[in-house]
Design an enzyme around this catalytic site. Structure first.
Site: not given
Length: 243
Positions: A7, A9, A57, A153, A158
């Site tokens: 994942d 960001e 986030h 997040h 995640d």
């Protein structure tokens, strides 16, 4: 089989608008078992984070000021994911951002797809649960995955949650730890094994008769004549010849 649940960001929603990766989180699965060999890094994007993204986030420009840039970690990151299957929720988003970072460094020879295969768990979830919500929070609720830590997040968090969701979607079982019990414990009880004792009578072996072998070969020949692929015959023929 080695899989990397990944994942990212980012500073915003679209790399085509100049947005960049600010966090990468990866969780390693080896034969469906979590290994603990994870990868996590924050990155200096050389641009400001959109306010909307920051609300998602919680990562600030000030926090990233002293972090490495993607060019500083690219070799380690690519070595880590090399030849693995990437497991990503909404894969086009993360793969697009990673490939953009590679392009900005002049590395345009195929991107991530040349190094790894990619499994998109969003597409998988849509096939399994058509017409339902299939975001990560909805899948956690559906599969009983604890996501109470997910107030904001985060790439590594995640990825950890997605690893549990993926295992749940694809069967849940990670491994049978046969023979892994410690002294004084019966590991068979954990996996439902009934042990065979030495006193058990020897099993009787019933071999095929000549007529049964002939009939078997005739049936396989009929499969081949009809245009079928008869792998059984290829496997059995050496044994039959020796007999």
């Amino acid at each position: 089989m080695r899989q990397i649940v990944l994942d990212t960001e980012t500073t915003g929603l679209e790399y085509r608008d100049g947005h960049r990766i600010i966090e990468i989180g990866c969780v390693e699965l080896l034969n469906r078992r979590l290994t603990g060999n994870n990868y996590h890094i924050y990155l200096q994007p050389d641009r400001l984070i959109d306010s909307g993204a920051m609300e998602v986030h919680g990562i600030t420009n000030e926090f990233l000021a002293d972090k490495p840039r993607f060019k500083d970690i690219v070799e380690d990151f690519l070595a880590y994911i090399q030849s693995a299957e990437l497991v990503i929720h909404n894969a086009p988003f993360d793969v697009g951002f990673i490939n953009n970072e590679l392009t900005l460094l002049g590395r345009t020879s195929g991107g991530v797809g040349k190094l790894c295969s990619v499994l998109d768990t969003l597409l998988l979830a849509r096939r399994l649960h058509p017409g339902q919500k299939n975001n990560l929070d909805a899948l956690c609720k559906r599969y009983g995955i604890d996501n109470t830590r997910r107030d904001l997040h985060g790439a590594l968090l995640d990825a950890e949650i997605l690893a549990d969701v993926y295992l749940g979607m694809t069967g849940g079982q990670t491994a049978l730890s046969l023979g892994s019990g410690t002294a004084g414990t019966d590991s068979s009880a954990e996996v439902g094994i009934r042990r065979v004792t030495a006193e058990r009578p020897t099993l009787k072996v019933v071999r095929a008769t000549d007529d049964e072998r002939t009939a078997h070969q005739a049936a396989l020949a009929a499969v081949e004549k009809a245009g079928g692929s008869c792998v059984w015959k290829e496997l059995e023929q050496p044994e039959l010849t020796e007999a």
